[in-house]
Write a protein that holds these residues in place. Structure first.
Motif, PDB file in Angstrom:
ATOM      1  N   UNK A  38     -37.506 -31.168  16.967  1.00 40.72           N
ATOM      2  CA  UNK A  38     -37.925 -29.764  16.939  1.00 40.72           C
ATOM      3  C   UNK A  38     -37.638 -29.157  15.567  1.00 40.72           C
ATOM      4  N   UNK A  39     -36.554 -29.619  14.945  1.00 43.30           N
ATOM      5  CA  UNK A  39     -36.174 -29.180  13.603  1.00 43.30           C
ATOM      6  C   UNK A  39     -35.850 -30.415  12.777  1.00 43.30           C
ATOM      7  N   UNK A  40     -36.869 -31.189  12.412  1.00 41.80           N
ATOM      8  CA  UNK A  40     -36.615 -32.508  11.835  1.00 41.80           C
ATOM      9  C   UNK A  40     -35.906 -32.450  10.488  1.00 41.80           C
ATOM     10  N   UNK A  41     -34.791 -33.176  10.407  1.00 46.85           N
ATOM     11  CA  UNK A  41     -34.126 -33.408   9.143  1.00 46.85           C
ATOM     12  C   UNK A  41     -34.638 -34.688   8.526  1.00 46.85           C
ATOM     13  N   UNK A  42     -33.883 -35.221   7.557  1.00 46.14           N
ATOM     14  CA  UNK A  42     -34.344 -36.394   6.826  1.00 46.14           C
ATOM     15  C   UNK A  42     -34.542 -37.593   7.740  1.00 46.14           C
ATOM     16  N   UNK A  43     -33.581 -37.860   8.629  1.00 48.86           N
ATOM     17  CA  UNK A  43     -33.675 -39.040   9.484  1.00 48.86           C
ATOM     18  C   UNK A  43     -34.856 -38.939  10.453  1.00 48.86           C
TER      19      UNK A  43
END
Length: 419
Positions: A208-213
């Protein structure tokens, strides 16, 4: 530093990934999930395949997808060759029980309680128990997930012995200069092996709130529009190298790039074929899933190897025999010992154990294990001369209890005399 046990931390990260993957709202067969579609460029991967990759960890569905990865991904074969190394057998009934959470259970109960697809127990070099369930069989090739990290460790040991890697204390950018602009500059190979690179790559998969991984998994593995290892070129630093254990698949991807680079223009798969799979005497071809089509894609060596249960058992037997099997020394006894010892004392903080060089250790024991997402294990106990392979379909979510119960069973099986 947090006293949270590293295996529990890694399992928690993995369970978040599994929960979100299984919970993604696929709208229809003709429409890719909007969370996936919004992340990167348009993919050439068919929409139905993207959606199936998105949902492949779903409970019960995963008992099928975990052994059907060659239907979902482009793959690269690791061929077997010649006569397989023999696996002798003296089949026994599992005449023991194990204790967990104050109760006693039978091995038959264990199979169902821990979502088992297949289980093999080897004592003193002989198979004493082998069971395939849910329409799998001895020819089924099961996804190893992060057990693949432990295979990568073996390949690093081979490259070190060949002199392709001069020293584990070399800066990894000596071999991979394209990483000099990011936080891997100044990090040793030894620190990467022990998951102590210090790079800022939290193994968290909040789509929903994608970070780097999360973004990297979508781009590389669902959509195949980027290579999984690419973020390593510009990644930021979170900690001083060597100081903090933080489980992250990008470290293993960098080790895979290192193997590729030192193998004289080869691939991870070709190096593994020559130095592990053929001399091991594997009875079946293995394969890596790829993060793209031939010519651009690379092996997903952090979690993407597939093999039969017996060939995973051969890996365990080779490690138990200090790197030797079928009359061949595959990797040195020194590497086996080094890679399966916990790197730092703070890792041995209760729970199943700590972390070595891409192998998990077991607390208060010389045993160690390759561990993969949702219940994949190669367990090796030198004290009792036992190897156990368990291939599972744990449901998404926090599987700490299932993992702890599995290790309780392993301890009981290791203590069992198989008479």
């Amino acid at each position: 530093m947090s006293k949270k046990h590293p295996l529990k931390s890694a399992l928690a990260c993995a369970s978040v990934m599994a929960t979100v993957f299984s919970g993604g709202s696929v709208n229809a067969a003709s429409t890719v999930d909007p969370l996936v579609a919004a992340v990167g460029p348009v993919s050439d991967v068919p929409v139905a395949v993207q959606n199936t990759r998105w949902a492949m960890l779903q409970p019960y569905f995963n008992t099928l997808t975990f052994r059907s990865m060659d239907s979902l991904f482009t793959t690269r074969k690791v061929p077997h060759s010649g006569t397989p190394s023999p696996l002798t057998r003296t089949d026994k009934s599992l005449s023991f029980s194990y204790q967990f959470d104050g109760k006693s259970y039978t091995p038959e109960q264990f199979l169902d309680r821990t979502y088992t697809n297949a289980l093999l127990i080897m004592k003193d070099g002989n198979i004493v128990y082998e069971n395939y369930r849910n329409n799998s069989d001895a020819q089924t090739r099961f996804m190893g997930w992060s057990m693949t990290k432990s295979l990568t460790s073996i390949l690093i040991g081979c490259a070190l012995e060949e002199g392709r890697i001069q020293s584990l204390d070399d800066d990894i950018t000596t071999y991979l200069p394209e990483l000099k602009q990011g936080a891997y500059n100044g990090v040793t190979i030894r620190q990467v092996l022990g998951m102590r690179s210090g790079v800022d790559y939290e193994e968290r998969y909040d789509f929903e709130n994608p970070g780097l991984a999360a973004r990297n998994h979508i781009l590389a593995l669902v959509n195949n529009v980027a290579r999984f290892v690419e973020p390593a070129k510009t990644i930021k630093r979170a900690h001083k190298p060597g100081e903090v254990f933080a489980y992250k698949t990008i470290d293993t991807a960098v080790l895979g790039l290192l193997i590729e680079r030192v193998s004289d223009g080869g691939t991870i798969a070709s190096y593994m074929t020559r130095h592990l799979w053929e001399p091991l005497g594997a009875e079946s071809d293995g394969f890596f899933i790829m993060d793209g089509q031939p010519g651009v894609g690379r092996e997903f060596n952090g979690a993407g190897y597939n093999a039969t249960m017996r060939d995973y058992a051969r890996i365990g037997k080779m490690m138990l025999q200090e790197g030797r099997i079928n009359g061949k020394q595959i990797v040195s006894p020194e590497w086996v010992r080094l890679s399966t010892q916990s790197v730092g004392p703070e890792d041995r903080d209760g729970g199943p154990g700590g972390y070595g060089y891409q192998w998990w250790t077991v607390a208060d024991s010389d045993a160690y294990s390759a561990i993969g997402l949702q219940g994949q294990f190669i367990f090796v106990d030198p004290a009792s001369n036992t190897v156990i392979v368990k291939l599972s379909y744990f449901p998404p979510g926090d599987d700490t209890q299932l993992t702890n119960e599995t290790f309780s069973f392993f301890a009981a099986a290791a203590a069992w005399k198989a008479e």
